[in-house]
Design an enzyme around this catalytic site. Structure first.
Site, PDB file in Angstrom:
ATOM      1  N   ASP A  64       0.806  -1.241   0.086  1.00 11.00           N
ATOM      2  CA  ASP A  64      -0.119  -0.060   0.004  1.00 11.00           C
ATOM      3  C   ASP A  64       0.893   1.235   0.072  1.00 11.00           C
ATOM      4  OD1 ASP A  64      -2.195   1.647   0.378  1.00 11.00           O
ATOM      5  OD2 ASP A  64      -1.926   1.637   2.346  1.00 11.00           O
TER       6      ASP A  64
ATOM      7  N   ASP B  31      -0.184   5.021   1.142  1.00  9.68           N
ATOM      8  CA  ASP B  31      -0.457   5.723   2.190  1.00  9.68           C
ATOM      9  C   ASP B  31      -0.263   5.027   3.511  1.00  9.68           C
ATOM     10  OD1 ASP B  31      -1.176   8.248   0.720  1.00  9.68           O
ATOM     11  OD2 ASP B  31      -3.064   7.449   0.279  1.00  9.68           O
TER      12      ASP B  31
END
Length: 241
Positions: free
Chosen positions: A8, A10
């Site tokens: 991922d 963020d």
């Protein structure tokens, strides 16, 4: 045979949320109440489209947004982890699946010279239009009812692995490194040999521990982390096996 690393972006690679971080470019570093209140659950990308339009209307330009974005700190140990992956490219393929957008991720990876670490970035497409406004669209359409309408990370991961398989690339295992609620869907589909690596104290880790308390079955092993250095240790263990 390589290991596939799925990241991922963020709160995993960077230690904040790029979409909320950009608000510091707004007048008084905040959004008008009516704009804040316009968010509807599951429609974050549309909301960010309105935020970017507001920033553009307020005269915020590309270079100012870029400066803000590349000032975002990396998560502890993440620089070391990405350098470790770069040194061991013969053992890992590496992709990002993110609900951020292509402009923000490219800016950060270019400014820090980490673009070459990743084979592919799957995220919402973004671009500046002729009037200098940043526009963002949905990554795809899907029928998963667990995920926001613009992105099901599990669909993306399965499609990528299938496509690689058709080109003769198979992975010994998948290691999924994430933090958020939208990482739950892909993680629950991981297989016995795979590893889910949720960030300690974040939604993904809390959800997985709640699932294990409720005896909801998950095939993969779970290894929580708070620093990229811990992820390096686990990857070293996996490539020695």
């Amino acid at each position: 045979m390589k290991i596939l690393l799925v990241f991922d972006f963020d709160n995993t690679i960077i230690d904040d949320n790029s979409d909320t971080w950009i608000v510091q470019c707004a007048p008084e570093k905040k959004l008008p109440i009516e704009l804040q209140d316009s968010y509807k659950k599951g429609f974050w990308t549309e909301f960010m489209g309105r935020v970017f339009k507001y920033l553009g209307d307020e005269g915020v330009r590309e270079d100012e947004m870029r400066r803000a974005m590349i000032s975002m700190p990396f998560t502890p140990g993440m620089v070391e982890l990405l350098n470790f992956i770069r040194k061991n490219r013969d053992k890992f393929d590496c992709i990002i699946i993110s609900d951020s957008n292509s402009v923000f991720i490219d800016w950060v990876l270019e400014a820090t010279n980490f673009l070459d670490v990743f084979d592919k970035v799957f995220t919402n497409p973004a671009a500046f239009d002729s009037s200098g406004h940043l526009t963002v669209g949905n990554y795809h359409a899907h029928s998963c009812n667990r995920c926001p309408q613009n992105l099901c990370k599990n669909v993306v991961l399965v499609e990528f692995v299938d496509k690689q398989l058709k080109q003769g690339v198979t992975y010994t295992q998948i290691v999924y490194i994430g933090d958020g609620g939208n990482d739950v869907c892909p993680v629950t589909f991981l297989k016995k040999n795979d590893v889910a690596m949720p960030r300690k104290g974040y939604t993904l880790q809390k959800t997985l521990s709640r699932m294990s308390q409720n005896l909801e079955s998950m095939e993969s092993s779970v290894v929580a982390w708070s620093s990229g250095v811990e992820i390096i240790s686990h990857l070293q263990f996996l490539i020695k096996e």
